[in-house]
Design a protein around this motif. Structure first.
Motif, PDB file in Angstrom:
ATOM      1  N   TYR A 120      27.384 -14.227 -68.779  1.00 50.10           N
ATOM      2  CA  TYR A 120      28.500 -15.100 -68.402  1.00 50.10           C
ATOM      3  C   TYR A 120      28.856 -14.892 -66.931  1.00 50.10           C
ATOM      4  O   TYR A 120      29.044 -15.860 -66.183  1.00 50.10           O
ATOM      5  CB  TYR A 120      29.703 -14.809 -69.293  1.00 50.10           C
ATOM      6  CG  TYR A 120      30.963 -15.529 -68.879  1.00 50.10           C
ATOM      7  CD1 TYR A 120      31.151 -16.876 -69.187  1.00 50.10           C
ATOM      8  CD2 TYR A 120      31.963 -14.873 -68.167  1.00 50.10           C
ATOM      9  CE1 TYR A 120      32.299 -17.547 -68.800  1.00 50.10           C
ATOM     10  CE2 TYR A 120      33.119 -15.531 -67.777  1.00 50.10           C
ATOM     11  CZ  TYR A 120      33.277 -16.865 -68.095  1.00 50.10           C
ATOM     12  OH  TYR A 120      34.437 -17.531 -67.704  1.00 50.10           O
ATOM     13  N   ASP A 121      28.928 -13.645 -66.505  1.00 48.59           N
ATOM     14  CA  ASP A 121      29.229 -13.360 -65.092  1.00 48.59           C
ATOM     15  C   ASP A 121      28.137 -13.886 -64.175  1.00 48.59           C
ATOM     16  O   ASP A 121      28.417 -14.371 -63.068  1.00 48.59           O
ATOM     17  CB  ASP A 121      29.394 -11.848 -64.888  1.00 48.59           C
ATOM     18  CG  ASP A 121      30.672 -11.311 -65.514  1.00 48.59           C
ATOM     19  OD1 ASP A 121      31.606 -12.115 -65.750  1.00 48.59           O
ATOM     20  OD2 ASP A 121      30.735 -10.093 -65.781  1.00 48.59           O
ATOM     21  N   PHE A 122      26.891 -13.807 -64.637  1.00 49.78           N
ATOM     22  CA  PHE A 122      25.774 -14.303 -63.829  1.00 49.78           C
ATOM     23  C   PHE A 122      25.907 -15.801 -63.577  1.00 49.78           C
ATOM     24  O   PHE A 122      25.743 -16.269 -62.446  1.00 49.78           O
ATOM     25  CB  PHE A 122      24.454 -13.985 -64.530  1.00 49.78           C
ATOM     26  CG  PHE A 122      23.253 -14.583 -63.855  1.00 49.78           C
ATOM     27  CD1 PHE A 122      22.715 -14.003 -62.729  1.00 49.78           C
ATOM     28  CD2 PHE A 122      22.658 -15.732 -64.358  1.00 49.78           C
ATOM     29  CE1 PHE A 122      21.606 -14.543 -62.096  1.00 49.78           C
ATOM     30  CE2 PHE A 122      21.557 -16.287 -63.737  1.00 49.78           C
ATOM     31  CZ  PHE A 122      21.025 -15.689 -62.604  1.00 49.78           C
ATOM     32  N   TYR A 123      26.216 -16.553 -64.638  1.00 52.92           N
ATOM     33  CA  TYR A 123      26.348 -18.001 -64.469  1.00 52.92           C
ATOM     34  C   TYR A 123      27.589 -18.361 -63.657  1.00 52.92           C
ATOM     35  O   TYR A 123      27.585 -19.366 -62.933  1.00 52.92           O
ATOM     36  CB  TYR A 123      26.369 -18.692 -65.836  1.00 52.92           C
ATOM     37  CG  TYR A 123      25.002 -18.740 -66.480  1.00 52.92           C
ATOM     38  CD1 TYR A 123      23.943 -19.394 -65.849  1.00 52.92           C
ATOM     39  CD2 TYR A 123      24.750 -18.124 -67.700  1.00 52.92           C
ATOM     40  CE1 TYR A 123      22.689 -19.442 -66.420  1.00 52.92           C
ATOM     41  CE2 TYR A 123      23.496 -18.163 -68.277  1.00 52.92           C
ATOM     42  CZ  TYR A 123      22.465 -18.818 -67.635  1.00 52.92           C
ATOM     43  OH  TYR A 123      21.215 -18.852 -68.181  1.00 52.92           O
ATOM     44  N   LEU A 149      27.849  -7.701 -76.972  1.00 51.58           N
ATOM     45  CA  LEU A 149      28.996  -8.146 -76.172  1.00 51.58           C
ATOM     46  C   LEU A 149      28.754  -7.889 -74.693  1.00 51.58           C
ATOM     47  O   LEU A 149      29.060  -8.733 -73.839  1.00 51.58           O
ATOM     48  CB  LEU A 149      30.262  -7.434 -76.640  1.00 51.58           C
ATOM     49  CG  LEU A 149      31.560  -7.764 -75.882  1.00 51.58           C
ATOM     50  CD1 LEU A 149      31.918  -9.230 -76.071  1.00 51.58           C
ATOM     51  CD2 LEU A 149      32.697  -6.859 -76.350  1.00 51.58           C
ATOM     52  N   SER A 150      28.175  -6.729 -74.381  1.00 50.09           N
ATOM     53  CA  SER A 150      27.908  -6.374 -72.984  1.00 50.09           C
ATOM     54  C   SER A 150      26.905  -7.330 -72.351  1.00 50.09           C
ATOM     55  O   SER A 150      27.094  -7.803 -71.217  1.00 50.09           O
ATOM     56  CB  SER A 150      27.389  -4.938 -72.912  1.00 50.09           C
ATOM     57  OG  SER A 150      26.999  -4.608 -71.601  1.00 50.09           O
ATOM     58  N   MET A 179      30.046 -14.078 -76.980  1.00 49.11           N
ATOM     59  CA  MET A 179      31.057 -13.018 -76.896  1.00 49.11           C
ATOM     60  C   MET A 179      32.010 -13.086 -78.086  1.00 49.11           C
ATOM     61  O   MET A 179      32.384 -12.060 -78.669  1.00 49.11           O
ATOM     62  CB  MET A 179      31.816 -13.117 -75.575  1.00 49.11           C
ATOM     63  CG  MET A 179      31.031 -12.644 -74.364  1.00 49.11           C
ATOM     64  SD  MET A 179      32.039 -12.472 -72.870  1.00 49.11           S
ATOM     65  CE  MET A 179      32.337 -14.189 -72.450  1.00 49.11           C
ATOM     66  N   GLN A 180      32.406 -14.305 -78.454  1.00 58.73           N
ATOM     67  CA  GLN A 180      33.283 -14.455 -79.623  1.00 58.73           C
ATOM     68  C   GLN A 180      32.588 -13.958 -80.885  1.00 58.73           C
ATOM     69  O   GLN A 180      33.222 -13.308 -81.734  1.00 58.73           O
ATOM     70  CB  GLN A 180      33.687 -15.921 -79.778  1.00 58.73           C
ATOM     71  CG  GLN A 180      34.676 -16.405 -78.733  1.00 58.73           C
ATOM     72  CD  GLN A 180      35.065 -17.850 -78.955  1.00 58.73           C
ATOM     73  OE1 GLN A 180      34.415 -18.572 -79.717  1.00 58.73           O
ATOM     74  NE2 GLN A 180      36.119 -18.290 -78.293  1.00 58.73           N
ATOM     75  N   LYS A 181      31.317 -14.242 -81.009  1.00 59.23           N
ATOM     76  CA  LYS A 181      30.577 -13.787 -82.192  1.00 59.23           C
ATOM     77  C   LYS A 181      30.509 -12.261 -82.239  1.00 59.23           C
ATOM     78  O   LYS A 181      30.714 -11.642 -83.294  1.00 59.23           O
ATOM     79  CB  LYS A 181      29.169 -14.376 -82.185  1.00 59.23           C
ATOM     80  CG  LYS A 181      28.331 -13.957 -83.381  1.00 59.23           C
ATOM     81  CD  LYS A 181      26.932 -14.550 -83.314  1.00 59.23           C
ATOM     82  CE  LYS A 181      26.102 -14.079 -84.507  1.00 59.23           C
ATOM     83  NZ  LYS A 181      24.718 -14.620 -84.453  1.00 59.23           N
ATOM     84  N   ALA A 193      27.880 -21.306 -73.659  1.00 62.27           N
ATOM     85  CA  ALA A 193      27.115 -20.726 -74.771  1.00 62.27           C
ATOM     86  C   ALA A 193      27.346 -19.220 -74.860  1.00 62.27           C
ATOM     87  O   ALA A 193      27.468 -18.660 -75.957  1.00 62.27           O
ATOM     88  CB  ALA A 193      25.626 -21.025 -74.593  1.00 62.27           C
ATOM     89  N   HIS A 194      27.459 -18.547 -73.733  1.00 58.41           N
ATOM     90  CA  HIS A 194      27.663 -17.097 -73.750  1.00 58.41           C
ATOM     91  C   HIS A 194      29.111 -16.741 -74.078  1.00 58.41           C
ATOM     92  O   HIS A 194      29.372 -15.624 -74.531  1.00 58.41           O
ATOM     93  CB  HIS A 194      27.216 -16.501 -72.427  1.00 58.41           C
ATOM     94  CG  HIS A 194      25.738 -16.610 -72.204  1.00 58.41           C
ATOM     95  ND1 HIS A 194      24.822 -15.959 -72.993  1.00 58.41           N
ATOM     96  CD2 HIS A 194      25.018 -17.334 -71.313  1.00 58.41           C
ATOM     97  CE1 HIS A 194      23.594 -16.253 -72.580  1.00 58.41           C
ATOM     98  NE2 HIS A 194      23.692 -17.089 -71.569  1.00 58.41           N
TER      99      HIS A 194
END
Length: 453
Positions: A235-238, A228-229, A157-159, A152-153
């Protein structure tokens, strides 16, 4: 003429007098025991832990030996585990096989009806793996949820990139790859020069520096960079939580291995070296080989991650199913058998929410264009009965191979698509010869070069 009264108790014999049943609810459980054991055979209990221990104590005082309950959401899990800890035999019943008779639908009547069926031995318990396999399955399902959250994240990021008019996801195949992540992290860190960003391109990236540079000229607004940040941080957390799950998975597999130091034959040559997306960080294939003593990935369609998920759903001991037919029937991959008056009413497979069946269907869809015997089988059926039924039939074949490999140690060797097509051609010719002989004719082969006008 007086009406003749009949009761079920007069026609059936109780085979389990110590049977009890629990109608599971979110805030209250309704329990029923044998009416001969107590003046109040049906009682309501709360769902707190001390209530469940009180339920077990009441069952013990009523001489209960076996308890049946329906699988209602996840509410049954605490009651199931606590009753098992108290030494009761607990079976989980599919609601399809324990439906109440029409006109009586209350928690009290449901509990009484379930206990009555259980006392007559009319209920079959659903398959539930042992504690170690259940632990492995819990970690696997938690990891699947983490993969979904991370995906999902990626979309977030793409959005954010699209809002900045940075067309990165159109020039790289995966923005979470080496090139994409380097560029995204540089953008979040404050880099805006397209020449500097394009220089972060990995040598394996198919797009050129010029293409990437052109895609990275956009409208840099603070709110979009902030979005984006945050998406990158989540994303890094997951990803970090997935690594923690991988450590637990590796430890669970090691705990299930009976003799980790026992000598093993060399691991067979790997069929494909393509790394699967979102695969665990440890060597799953080697871990499963040490656990099962057989390389399940030699079965086409079964990668290491998919084989691990199947082990998590079914376990390594498949003796709960006497034959492969029982196993495929449990998976709802075998044809149905509705017959009345000697006429087949329906042979459709039953609908199922089995995760194992879904995994096997996923494995079957990957074989459509492969040069394998299973791939040839899929293509032959897809052209005759459609792709959906072909997927089910191919999934059933993979399930049989999986069962025989785990249960009997069968080593699968693919004969290839050409060998399968030749064998199928031989069966067709044999059937034609048998039919023409029954009609009094003889089938002769046509010589090469001859044709029929």
């Amino acid at each position: 003429m007086p009406k003749i009264r009949s009761s079920t108790s007069q026609n059936l014999t109780q085979v389990n007098p110590g049977a009890a049943a629990v109608d599971i609810g979110s805030t209250m459980h309704m329990a029923a025991v044998n009416p001969e054991q107590t003046d109040m055979p049906i009682r309501a209990f709360g769902t707190f832990t001390h209530d469940l221990h009180d339920l077990a104590a009441w069952f013990r005082s009523c001489g209960v030996t076996s308890v049946a309950m329906e699988s209602t959401g996840v509410y049954w899990i605490p009651a199931f585990e606590i009753l098992e800890q108290h030494g009761f035999e607990v079976i989980l019943v599919n609601a399809r096989y324990a439906k109440n008779v029409p006109g009586r639908k209350t928690d009290v009547s449901d509990a009484a009806w379930l206990r009555q069926l259980h006392s007559y031995g009319l209920l079959r318990g659903s398959f539930r793996p042992n504690a170690m396999v259940a632990t492995l399955r819990a970690y696997l399902r938690q990891r699947e949820r983490l993969v979904e959250y991370a995906a999902a994240h990626i979309q977030h990021m793409q959005k954010a990139l699209m809002e900045m008019n940075l067309q990165l996801h159109h020039v790289v195949s995966d923005i979470t790859g080496v090139t994409g992540m380097k560029i995204i992290r540089a953008i979040v860190s404050g880099e805006r020069d397209p020449y500097v960003l394009a220089s972060l391109r990995d040598v394996r990236c198919h797009s050129s520096d010029e293409t990437i540079r052109a895609s990275l000229i956009g409208n840099d607004r603070d709110e979009h960079v902030f979005a984006l940040s945050q998406s990158l941080d989540l994303y890094d957390f997951y990803q970090l939580k997935m690594l923690e799950c991988d450590r637990r998975l590796e430890a669970a597999i090691a705990a299930m291995t009976s003799d980790p130091e026992a000598p093993l034959a060399p691991l067979p040559k790997i069929r494909t070296r393509t790394k699967q997306t979102n695969a665990p960080s440890f060597d799953v294939r080697a871990a499963l080989y040490g656990l099962t003593r057989i390389d399940l990935t030699q079965i086409h369609g079964l990668g290491s991650s998919l084989a691990l998920k199947l082990i998590g759903e079914c376990g390594t001991d498949l003796r709960a199913w006497p034959t492969a037919k029982h196993f495929t029937s449990w998976l709802c991959l075998a044809p149905g058998n509705k017959i009345s008056g000697g006429k087949v009413l329906s042979s459709r497979t039953r609908r199922s929410s089995s995760r194992a069946a879904a995994l096997l269907r996923l494995a079957a869809t990957t074989l459509g264009r492969s040069d394998t015997a299973l791939g040839a089988f899929y293509r032959r059926l897809a052209g005759r009965i459609g792709k959906q039924k072909a997927v089910t039939a191919t999934a059933r074949k993979i399930a049989v191979l999986f069962y025989n490999a785990l249960r009997f140690g069968m080593v699968y060797q693919d004969p290839g698509a050409a060998a399968y097509d030749e064998r199928h051609r031989g069966r067709v010719i044999a059937n034609l010869q048998r039919r023409v002989r029954s009609l009094g004719f003889q089938l002769e082969p046509t010589h090469v070069g001859e044709s029929v006008s």
